[in-house]
Scaffold this active site. Structure first.
Site, short mmCIF file in Angstrom:
data_model
loop_
_atom_site.label_atom_id
_atom_site.label_comp_id
_atom_site.label_asym_id
_atom_site.label_seq_id
_atom_site.Cartn_x
_atom_site.Cartn_y
_atom_site.Cartn_z
N TRP A 135 0.84 -1.21 0.00
CA TRP A 135 0.00 0.00 0.00
C TRP A 135 0.87 1.25 0.00
O TRP A 135 0.52 2.26 -0.62
CB TRP A 135 -0.91 0.01 1.22
CG TRP A 135 -1.81 1.22 1.31
CD1 TRP A 135 -3.05 1.37 0.77
CD2 TRP A 135 -1.51 2.46 1.97
NE1 TRP A 135 -3.55 2.62 1.06
CE2 TRP A 135 -2.63 3.31 1.79
CE3 TRP A 135 -0.42 2.93 2.70
CZ2 TRP A 135 -2.68 4.59 2.31
CZ3 TRP A 135 -0.47 4.21 3.22
CH2 TRP A 135 -1.59 5.03 3.03
N HIS A 136 2.01 1.19 0.68
CA HIS A 136 2.85 2.38 0.81
C HIS A 136 3.60 2.72 -0.46
O HIS A 136 4.04 3.88 -0.62
CB HIS A 136 3.84 2.20 1.97
CG HIS A 136 3.24 2.49 3.30
ND1 HIS A 136 2.57 1.54 4.04
CD2 HIS A 136 3.19 3.63 4.04
CE1 HIS A 136 2.14 2.07 5.16
NE2 HIS A 136 2.49 3.34 5.19
N GLY A 137 3.80 1.77 -1.36
CA GLY A 137 4.49 2.15 -2.57
C GLY A 137 4.86 0.98 -3.45
O GLY A 137 4.89 -0.19 -3.02
#
Length: 459
Positions: free
Chosen positions: A310-312
Protein backbone atom coordinates in the site's frame (compact mmCIF):
# COMPACT_ATOMS: atom_id res chain seq x y z
CA UNK A 1 2.36 20.13 -4.63
CA UNK A 2 4.23 22.88 -2.79
CA UNK A 3 2.22 25.67 -4.39
CA UNK A 4 -1.01 23.75 -3.73
CA UNK A 5 -0.02 23.45 -0.06
CA UNK A 6 0.51 27.21 0.16
CA UNK A 7 -2.83 27.95 -1.49
CA UNK A 8 -4.49 25.55 0.94
CA UNK A 9 -2.89 27.10 4.03
CA UNK A 10 -3.20 30.79 3.27
CA UNK A 11 -6.12 31.17 0.89
CA UNK A 12 -8.35 28.14 0.55
CA UNK A 13 -8.83 27.42 4.25
CA UNK A 14 -9.92 30.88 5.46
CA UNK A 15 -12.22 31.33 2.46
CA UNK A 16 -13.82 27.94 3.12
CA UNK A 17 -14.31 28.69 6.82
CA UNK A 18 -15.80 32.11 6.07
CA UNK A 19 -18.27 30.75 3.52
CA UNK A 20 -19.44 27.86 5.68
CA UNK A 21 -19.89 30.12 8.71
CA UNK A 22 -22.08 32.42 6.65
CA UNK A 23 -24.26 29.47 5.66
CA UNK A 24 -25.99 27.93 8.69
CA UNK A 25 -28.06 25.32 6.86
CA UNK A 26 -26.22 21.95 6.99
CA UNK A 27 -27.57 20.84 3.59
CA UNK A 28 -26.27 23.98 1.91
CA UNK A 29 -23.00 23.65 3.82
CA UNK A 30 -22.59 20.13 2.46
CA UNK A 31 -23.15 21.26 -1.12
CA UNK A 32 -20.63 24.06 -0.64
CA UNK A 33 -18.08 21.71 0.94
CA UNK A 34 -18.43 19.28 -1.98
CA UNK A 35 -17.80 22.08 -4.48
CA UNK A 36 -14.83 23.37 -2.51
CA UNK A 37 -13.42 19.85 -2.09
CA UNK A 38 -13.62 19.11 -5.80
CA UNK A 39 -12.02 22.46 -6.60
CA UNK A 40 -9.25 21.75 -4.13
CA UNK A 41 -8.64 18.29 -5.60
CA UNK A 42 -8.67 19.68 -9.14
CA UNK A 43 -6.08 22.34 -8.30
CA UNK A 44 -3.00 20.12 -8.75
CA UNK A 45 -4.29 18.33 -11.88
CA UNK A 46 -7.87 18.96 -13.12
CA UNK A 47 -8.06 15.70 -15.10
CA UNK A 48 -7.90 13.62 -11.91
CA UNK A 49 -11.11 15.11 -10.57
CA UNK A 50 -12.85 13.16 -13.36
CA UNK A 51 -11.29 9.96 -12.02
CA UNK A 52 -12.44 10.86 -8.52
CA UNK A 53 -16.03 11.50 -9.66
CA UNK A 54 -16.17 8.24 -11.65
CA UNK A 55 -14.86 6.34 -8.64
CA UNK A 56 -17.49 7.97 -6.41
CA UNK A 57 -20.31 7.11 -8.84
CA UNK A 58 -19.16 3.49 -9.17
CA UNK A 59 -19.22 2.92 -5.41
CA UNK A 60 -22.40 4.95 -4.90
CA UNK A 61 -24.43 2.73 -7.25
CA UNK A 62 -22.68 -0.49 -6.27
CA UNK A 63 -23.83 -0.07 -2.67
CA UNK A 64 -27.48 -0.08 -3.79
CA UNK A 65 -26.91 -3.23 -5.81
CA UNK A 66 -25.36 -4.89 -2.78
CA UNK A 67 -28.34 -4.03 -0.58
CA UNK A 68 -30.83 -5.20 -3.23
CA UNK A 69 -29.30 -8.69 -3.47
CA UNK A 70 -31.04 -11.41 -1.48
CA UNK A 71 -28.88 -14.26 -2.70
CA UNK A 72 -25.72 -14.41 -0.57
CA UNK A 73 -23.61 -15.94 -3.33
CA UNK A 74 -24.57 -13.22 -5.83
CA UNK A 75 -24.00 -10.58 -3.17
CA UNK A 76 -20.50 -11.90 -2.50
CA UNK A 77 -19.68 -11.96 -6.21
CA UNK A 78 -20.84 -8.35 -6.50
CA UNK A 79 -18.65 -7.41 -3.52
CA UNK A 80 -15.64 -9.08 -5.13
CA UNK A 81 -16.27 -7.28 -8.43
CA UNK A 82 -16.55 -3.95 -6.62
CA UNK A 83 -13.32 -4.54 -4.70
CA UNK A 84 -11.51 -5.63 -7.88
CA UNK A 85 -12.61 -2.49 -9.76
CA UNK A 86 -11.45 -0.22 -6.93
CA UNK A 87 -8.13 -2.04 -6.59
CA UNK A 88 -7.66 -2.09 -10.37
CA UNK A 89 -7.88 1.71 -10.48
CA UNK A 90 -5.43 1.96 -7.60
CA UNK A 91 -3.14 -0.65 -9.14
CA UNK A 92 -3.14 0.90 -12.61
CA UNK A 93 -1.91 4.27 -11.41
CA UNK A 94 0.30 3.07 -8.59
CA UNK A 95 1.78 -0.27 -9.67
CA UNK A 96 1.86 -0.42 -13.49
CA UNK A 97 5.46 0.79 -13.66
CA UNK A 98 6.49 -1.61 -10.88
CA UNK A 99 4.85 -4.55 -12.69
CA UNK A 100 6.51 -3.61 -15.97
CA UNK A 101 9.89 -3.54 -14.24
CA UNK A 102 9.27 -7.01 -12.77
CA UNK A 103 8.32 -8.36 -16.21
CA UNK A 104 11.26 -6.49 -17.83
CA UNK A 105 8.95 -4.62 -20.19
CA UNK A 106 10.60 -1.57 -21.73
CA UNK A 107 8.28 1.39 -22.12
CA UNK A 108 8.31 5.18 -22.06
CA UNK A 109 4.87 5.17 -20.41
CA UNK A 110 4.81 7.50 -17.39
CA UNK A 111 1.75 7.28 -15.16
CA UNK A 112 1.49 9.98 -12.50
CA UNK A 113 -0.11 8.95 -9.22
CA UNK A 114 -3.22 11.04 -8.45
CA UNK A 115 -2.93 12.74 -5.08
CA UNK A 116 -4.69 10.83 -2.32
CA UNK A 117 -5.67 7.86 -4.52
CA UNK A 118 -4.60 5.29 -1.89
CA UNK A 119 -6.51 7.17 0.80
CA UNK A 120 -9.82 7.78 -0.96
CA UNK A 121 -9.82 4.25 -2.44
CA UNK A 122 -9.58 2.78 1.06
CA UNK A 123 -12.33 5.14 2.24
CA UNK A 124 -14.61 3.90 -0.55
CA UNK A 125 -13.76 0.28 0.19
CA UNK A 126 -14.66 0.81 3.84
CA UNK A 127 -18.07 2.08 2.67
CA UNK A 128 -18.64 -0.96 0.44
CA UNK A 129 -17.60 -3.34 3.24
CA UNK A 130 -19.79 -1.51 5.78
CA UNK A 131 -22.82 -1.82 3.48
CA UNK A 132 -22.06 -5.48 2.73
CA UNK A 133 -21.69 -6.32 6.43
CA UNK A 134 -24.82 -4.39 7.40
CA UNK A 135 -22.96 -1.79 9.48
CA UNK A 136 -24.40 0.98 7.34
CA UNK A 137 -27.21 1.52 4.88
CA UNK A 138 -26.37 2.79 1.38
CA UNK A 139 -26.18 6.57 1.37
CA UNK A 140 -29.03 7.74 -0.85
CA UNK A 141 -27.86 11.35 -0.89
CA UNK A 142 -25.12 11.62 -3.53
CA UNK A 143 -23.94 14.92 -2.03
CA UNK A 144 -23.32 13.32 1.36
CA UNK A 145 -21.48 10.36 -0.13
CA UNK A 146 -19.37 12.63 -2.32
CA UNK A 147 -18.54 14.74 0.73
CA UNK A 148 -17.48 11.62 2.65
CA UNK A 149 -15.04 10.57 -0.09
CA UNK A 150 -13.76 13.94 -1.27
CA UNK A 151 -13.73 16.14 1.86
CA UNK A 152 -10.54 18.18 1.47
CA UNK A 153 -9.67 17.77 5.13
CA UNK A 154 -8.73 14.13 4.57
CA UNK A 155 -8.54 13.26 0.87
CA UNK A 156 -4.87 14.09 0.25
CA UNK A 157 -3.17 12.17 3.07
CA UNK A 158 -5.87 10.87 5.35
CA UNK A 159 -6.68 10.06 8.04
CA UNK A 160 -8.59 7.11 6.56
CA UNK A 161 -12.00 7.55 8.16
CA UNK A 162 -14.33 4.56 7.85
CA UNK A 163 -17.80 5.38 6.59
CA UNK A 164 -19.62 4.26 9.75
CA UNK A 165 -17.43 6.64 11.80
CA UNK A 166 -18.39 9.66 9.69
CA UNK A 167 -21.95 8.74 8.69
CA UNK A 168 -23.84 10.63 11.41
CA UNK A 169 -21.58 13.68 11.13
CA UNK A 170 -22.51 14.12 7.48
CA UNK A 171 -26.05 15.08 8.47
CA UNK A 172 -25.79 16.53 11.95
CA UNK A 173 -22.99 18.84 12.96
CA UNK A 174 -22.77 21.63 15.51
CA UNK A 175 -19.71 23.83 15.88
CA UNK A 176 -18.79 24.88 19.41
CA UNK A 177 -16.22 27.47 20.45
CA UNK A 178 -14.20 24.75 22.15
CA UNK A 179 -14.14 22.71 18.95
CA UNK A 180 -13.04 25.74 16.95
CA UNK A 181 -10.29 26.54 19.47
CA UNK A 182 -8.99 22.96 19.57
CA UNK A 183 -9.00 22.94 15.76
CA UNK A 184 -6.88 26.07 15.68
CA UNK A 185 -4.43 24.57 18.20
CA UNK A 186 -4.10 21.38 16.13
CA UNK A 187 -3.49 23.33 12.91
CA UNK A 188 -0.86 25.45 14.68
CA UNK A 189 0.87 22.38 16.14
CA UNK A 190 0.80 20.62 12.79
CA UNK A 191 2.33 23.54 10.89
CA UNK A 192 5.03 23.97 13.54
CA UNK A 193 5.87 20.25 13.38
CA UNK A 194 6.06 20.41 9.61
CA UNK A 195 7.98 23.63 9.01
CA UNK A 196 10.20 24.02 12.08
CA UNK A 197 11.07 20.35 12.60
CA UNK A 198 10.31 18.07 9.63
CA UNK A 199 11.65 20.46 7.00
CA UNK A 200 14.85 21.12 8.94
CA UNK A 201 15.40 17.39 9.39
CA UNK A 202 14.69 16.93 5.69
CA UNK A 203 17.62 19.23 4.92
CA UNK A 204 19.91 17.18 7.18
CA UNK A 205 18.75 14.01 5.45
CA UNK A 206 19.39 15.43 1.96
CA UNK A 207 22.91 16.59 2.87
CA UNK A 208 23.95 13.27 4.45
CA UNK A 209 22.63 10.92 1.75
CA UNK A 210 26.10 10.28 0.35
CA UNK A 211 27.99 10.41 3.63
CA UNK A 212 30.43 7.52 4.11
CA UNK A 213 31.04 7.73 7.86
CA UNK A 214 29.33 5.66 10.54
CA UNK A 215 28.13 8.75 12.40
CA UNK A 216 26.84 10.30 9.16
CA UNK A 217 24.78 7.22 8.31
CA UNK A 218 23.29 7.08 11.81
CA UNK A 219 22.38 10.77 11.58
CA UNK A 220 20.88 10.09 8.14
CA UNK A 221 18.63 7.32 9.47
CA UNK A 222 17.67 9.20 12.65
CA UNK A 223 16.88 12.40 10.73
CA UNK A 224 14.57 10.44 8.41
CA UNK A 225 12.96 8.65 11.35
CA UNK A 226 12.15 11.95 13.04
CA UNK A 227 11.31 13.75 9.79
CA UNK A 228 8.67 11.26 8.67
CA UNK A 229 7.03 11.37 12.10
CA UNK A 230 6.82 15.15 12.32
CA UNK A 231 5.90 15.47 8.65
CA UNK A 232 3.04 12.98 8.70
CA UNK A 233 1.80 13.60 12.24
CA UNK A 234 1.99 17.33 11.49
CA UNK A 235 -0.22 16.89 8.44
CA UNK A 236 -2.60 14.67 10.42
CA UNK A 237 -2.88 17.31 13.15
CA UNK A 238 -3.62 19.96 10.54
CA UNK A 239 -6.18 17.77 8.75
CA UNK A 240 -8.00 16.86 11.97
CA UNK A 241 -7.85 20.47 13.18
CA UNK A 242 -9.17 21.75 9.87
CA UNK A 243 -12.00 19.21 10.00
CA UNK A 244 -13.05 20.57 13.40
CA UNK A 245 -13.66 23.95 11.74
CA UNK A 246 -16.40 22.24 9.72
CA UNK A 247 -17.76 20.27 12.70
CA UNK A 248 -16.16 16.95 11.74
CA UNK A 249 -14.55 15.13 14.63
CA UNK A 250 -11.88 12.63 13.54
CA UNK A 251 -9.83 10.42 15.85
CA UNK A 252 -6.10 11.14 16.35
CA UNK A 253 -3.85 9.43 13.81
CA UNK A 254 -0.74 9.34 16.03
CA UNK A 255 -0.19 8.76 19.73
CA UNK A 256 3.53 9.35 20.38
CA UNK A 257 4.64 6.16 18.58
CA UNK A 258 8.31 6.61 19.51
CA UNK A 259 7.39 6.04 23.17
CA UNK A 260 6.32 2.47 22.33
CA UNK A 261 7.84 -0.46 24.23
CA UNK A 262 7.14 -3.15 21.61
CA UNK A 263 6.47 -3.39 17.88
CA UNK A 264 2.83 -4.19 18.56
CA UNK A 265 2.62 -1.09 20.77
CA UNK A 266 4.28 0.99 18.05
CA UNK A 267 1.59 0.01 15.53
CA UNK A 268 -1.14 0.94 17.99
CA UNK A 269 0.31 4.45 17.98
CA UNK A 270 1.57 4.98 14.39
CA UNK A 271 -0.79 5.83 11.48
CA UNK A 272 -3.68 4.55 13.62
CA UNK A 273 -6.34 4.93 10.93
CA UNK A 274 -4.43 2.70 8.48
CA UNK A 275 -3.74 0.05 11.13
CA UNK A 276 -7.43 0.02 12.08
CA UNK A 277 -8.46 -0.22 8.42
CA UNK A 278 -6.33 -3.31 7.82
CA UNK A 279 -7.52 -4.80 11.11
CA UNK A 280 -11.23 -4.25 10.41
CA UNK A 281 -11.36 -4.96 6.67
CA UNK A 282 -8.60 -7.53 6.09
CA UNK A 283 -7.22 -9.11 9.27
CA UNK A 284 -10.57 -9.84 11.00
CA UNK A 285 -12.30 -11.10 7.79
CA UNK A 286 -9.36 -13.49 7.32
CA UNK A 287 -10.09 -14.87 10.79
CA UNK A 288 -7.87 -12.65 12.90
CA UNK A 289 -6.27 -14.51 15.78
CA UNK A 290 -9.23 -16.86 16.31
CA UNK A 291 -7.71 -19.47 14.05
CA UNK A 292 -5.05 -22.17 14.27
CA UNK A 293 -1.38 -21.20 14.45
CA UNK A 294 -0.56 -21.74 10.76
CA UNK A 295 -3.59 -19.73 9.59
CA UNK A 296 -2.72 -16.96 12.03
CA UNK A 297 0.83 -16.76 10.62
CA UNK A 298 -0.64 -16.66 7.10
CA UNK A 299 -3.01 -13.85 8.10
CA UNK A 300 -0.17 -11.78 9.57
CA UNK A 301 1.95 -12.12 6.43
CA UNK A 302 -0.99 -11.26 4.13
CA UNK A 303 -1.84 -8.14 6.14
CA UNK A 304 1.76 -6.92 6.33
CA UNK A 305 2.52 -7.70 2.72
CA UNK A 306 -0.50 -5.57 1.80
CA UNK A 307 0.53 -2.86 4.26
CA UNK A 308 3.96 -2.64 2.67
CA UNK A 309 2.57 -2.69 -0.86
CA UNK A 310 0.00 0.00 0.00
CA UNK A 311 2.85 2.38 0.81
CA UNK A 312 4.49 2.15 -2.57
CA UNK A 313 5.49 0.27 -5.71
CA UNK A 314 8.93 -0.88 -4.62
CA UNK A 315 10.40 -4.07 -3.18
CA UNK A 316 11.72 -2.03 -0.25
CA UNK A 317 8.16 -1.27 0.90
CA UNK A 318 7.15 -4.92 0.60
CA UNK A 319 10.25 -5.98 2.56
CA UNK A 320 9.45 -3.28 5.14
CA UNK A 321 5.96 -4.71 5.57
CA UNK A 322 7.14 -8.33 5.83
CA UNK A 323 9.85 -7.21 8.28
CA UNK A 324 7.14 -5.96 10.63
CA UNK A 325 5.10 -9.11 10.08
CA UNK A 326 8.10 -11.22 11.18
CA UNK A 327 8.71 -8.99 14.20
CA UNK A 328 5.08 -9.20 15.33
CA UNK A 329 5.15 -13.00 15.06
CA UNK A 330 8.47 -13.08 16.93
CA UNK A 331 7.01 -10.98 19.73
CA UNK A 332 3.81 -13.04 19.95
CA UNK A 333 5.44 -16.46 20.11
CA UNK A 334 8.82 -15.76 21.75
CA UNK A 335 9.44 -12.23 23.04
CA UNK A 336 6.22 -10.96 24.63
CA UNK A 337 6.84 -12.27 28.15
CA UNK A 338 10.51 -11.29 28.01
CA UNK A 339 9.67 -7.73 26.91
CA UNK A 340 7.08 -7.38 29.68
CA UNK A 341 9.68 -8.39 32.28
CA UNK A 342 12.34 -6.01 30.97
CA UNK A 343 12.67 -2.50 32.43
CA UNK A 344 10.72 -0.09 30.25
CA UNK A 345 13.82 1.86 29.11
CA UNK A 346 15.33 -1.36 27.72
CA UNK A 347 12.18 -2.43 25.85
CA UNK A 348 11.85 1.17 24.62
CA UNK A 349 15.40 1.12 23.20
CA UNK A 350 14.70 -2.27 21.56
CA UNK A 351 11.60 -0.85 19.89
CA UNK A 352 13.37 2.29 18.68
CA UNK A 353 16.18 0.22 17.16
CA UNK A 354 13.89 -2.15 15.24
CA UNK A 355 11.75 0.80 14.07
CA UNK A 356 14.89 2.65 12.93
CA UNK A 357 15.99 -0.40 10.93
CA UNK A 358 12.52 -0.48 9.39
CA UNK A 359 12.82 3.15 8.30
CA UNK A 360 16.11 2.32 6.56
CA UNK A 361 14.22 -0.09 4.29
CA UNK A 362 11.41 2.46 3.87
CA UNK A 363 13.68 5.35 2.85
CA UNK A 364 15.98 3.39 0.53
CA UNK A 365 15.46 3.40 -3.27
CA UNK A 366 16.30 -0.32 -3.49
CA UNK A 367 17.09 -3.32 -1.29
CA UNK A 368 20.82 -3.20 -2.06
CA UNK A 369 21.05 0.39 -0.78
CA UNK A 370 19.04 -0.56 2.32
CA UNK A 371 21.42 -3.36 3.32
CA UNK A 372 24.42 -1.21 2.42
CA UNK A 373 23.12 1.51 4.77
CA UNK A 374 22.52 -1.00 7.57
CA UNK A 375 26.05 -2.31 7.04
CA UNK A 376 27.51 1.18 7.32
CA UNK A 377 25.62 1.69 10.60
CA UNK A 378 27.81 -1.06 12.12
CA UNK A 379 30.96 0.10 10.37
CA UNK A 380 30.90 -2.13 7.28
CA UNK A 381 31.82 -0.14 4.17
CA UNK A 382 32.50 3.16 5.92
CA UNK A 383 35.66 5.23 5.54
CA UNK A 384 35.77 6.56 9.11
CA UNK A 385 33.62 6.79 12.23
CA UNK A 386 32.92 10.52 11.85
CA UNK A 387 34.01 12.70 8.93
CA UNK A 388 33.91 16.51 8.87
CA UNK A 389 30.53 16.70 7.18
CA UNK A 390 28.87 14.47 9.79
CA UNK A 391 30.46 16.43 12.65
CA UNK A 392 29.37 19.74 11.11
CA UNK A 393 25.75 18.60 10.62
CA UNK A 394 25.56 17.22 14.16
CA UNK A 395 26.95 20.46 15.61
CA UNK A 396 24.80 22.72 13.43
CA UNK A 397 21.54 20.82 13.97
CA UNK A 398 22.13 19.49 17.47
CA UNK A 399 19.35 21.64 18.97
CA UNK A 400 16.93 20.54 16.23
CA UNK A 401 17.69 16.88 17.01
CA UNK A 402 17.26 17.41 20.75
CA UNK A 403 13.97 19.29 20.32
CA UNK A 404 12.67 16.70 17.85
CA UNK A 405 13.51 13.83 20.20
CA UNK A 406 11.93 15.55 23.20
CA UNK A 407 8.80 16.59 21.29
CA UNK A 408 8.32 13.07 19.95
CA UNK A 409 7.70 12.01 23.57
CA UNK A 410 4.95 13.11 25.96
CA UNK A 411 7.17 15.69 27.66
CA UNK A 412 5.47 18.70 26.03
CA UNK A 413 1.97 17.40 26.84
CA UNK A 414 2.88 16.83 30.47
CA UNK A 415 4.45 20.27 30.81
CA UNK A 416 1.39 21.85 29.18
CA UNK A 417 -1.00 20.08 31.57
CA UNK A 418 1.11 21.05 34.58
CA UNK A 419 1.29 24.71 33.53
CA UNK A 420 -2.47 24.85 32.81
CA UNK A 421 -3.24 23.38 36.23
CA UNK A 422 -0.93 25.87 37.95
CA UNK A 423 -1.64 29.09 36.09
CA UNK A 424 -5.05 28.61 34.41
CA UNK A 425 -5.91 31.52 32.07
CA UNK A 426 -2.41 33.05 32.25
CA UNK A 427 -1.11 29.81 30.77
CA UNK A 428 -3.72 29.96 27.99
CA UNK A 429 -2.74 33.51 27.00
CA UNK A 430 0.97 32.64 27.13
CA UNK A 431 0.46 29.51 25.05
CA UNK A 432 -1.46 31.38 22.36
CA UNK A 433 1.21 34.10 22.30
CA UNK A 434 3.89 31.45 21.75
CA UNK A 435 1.81 29.78 19.02
CA UNK A 436 1.30 33.09 17.21
CA UNK A 437 5.05 33.86 17.34
CA UNK A 438 5.91 30.37 16.05
CA UNK A 439 3.30 30.65 13.28
CA UNK A 440 4.90 33.91 12.15
CA UNK A 441 8.27 32.14 12.12
CA UNK A 442 6.71 29.31 10.06
CA UNK A 443 5.37 31.81 7.52
CA UNK A 444 8.83 33.38 7.30
CA UNK A 445 10.36 29.96 6.58
CA UNK A 446 7.74 29.23 3.92
CA UNK A 447 8.18 32.60 2.24
CA UNK A 448 11.95 32.11 2.43
CA UNK A 449 11.63 29.00 0.28
CA UNK A 450 12.60 26.41 2.92
CA UNK A 451 9.20 24.72 2.78
CA UNK A 452 8.98 21.16 1.40
CA UNK A 453 5.95 19.19 0.24
CA UNK A 454 4.56 16.53 2.57
CA UNK A 455 6.26 13.11 2.33
CA UNK A 456 3.02 11.12 2.28
CA UNK A 457 1.78 12.86 -0.89
CA UNK A 458 3.96 10.23 -2.60
CA UNK A 459 1.86 7.41 -1.19
Amino acid sequence: MVFTDLIFLFCFLPISVLLTKLIRNVKLQNILLVVLSLLFYAWSNPIYVVLLILSILWNYFTAFELEAQNDEKTKKILLIVSVVVNLFILGFYKYTGFLMDILHIQSDLKIALPVGLSFFTFSELSYIFDVYNGKSKPQKNIILFTLYVSFFGKISMGPIVSYHEMEDQLRNRTLSKAQYASGMVLISKGLIKKVLLADQLSYVYSILQNNTSTLGVWLLAISYMLQIYFDFSGYSDMAIGLSKFFCFDFKPNFDHPYTATSVQDFWRKWHISLSQWFRDYLYIPLGGNRVDKNTYIRNIFIVWFCTGLWHGANWTFILWGLYYGCLLLLEKFFLREKLEKLPKPISHIYTLLVVLIGWVFFMSPNITTAFSTLGKMIGIGTTTFANNQAKFMLKSYFIVFVLAILLSTKVYDRIQIFVYNQYKMKAVYTTWTIYIILLIVCIAFIVGGTYHSFLYFAF
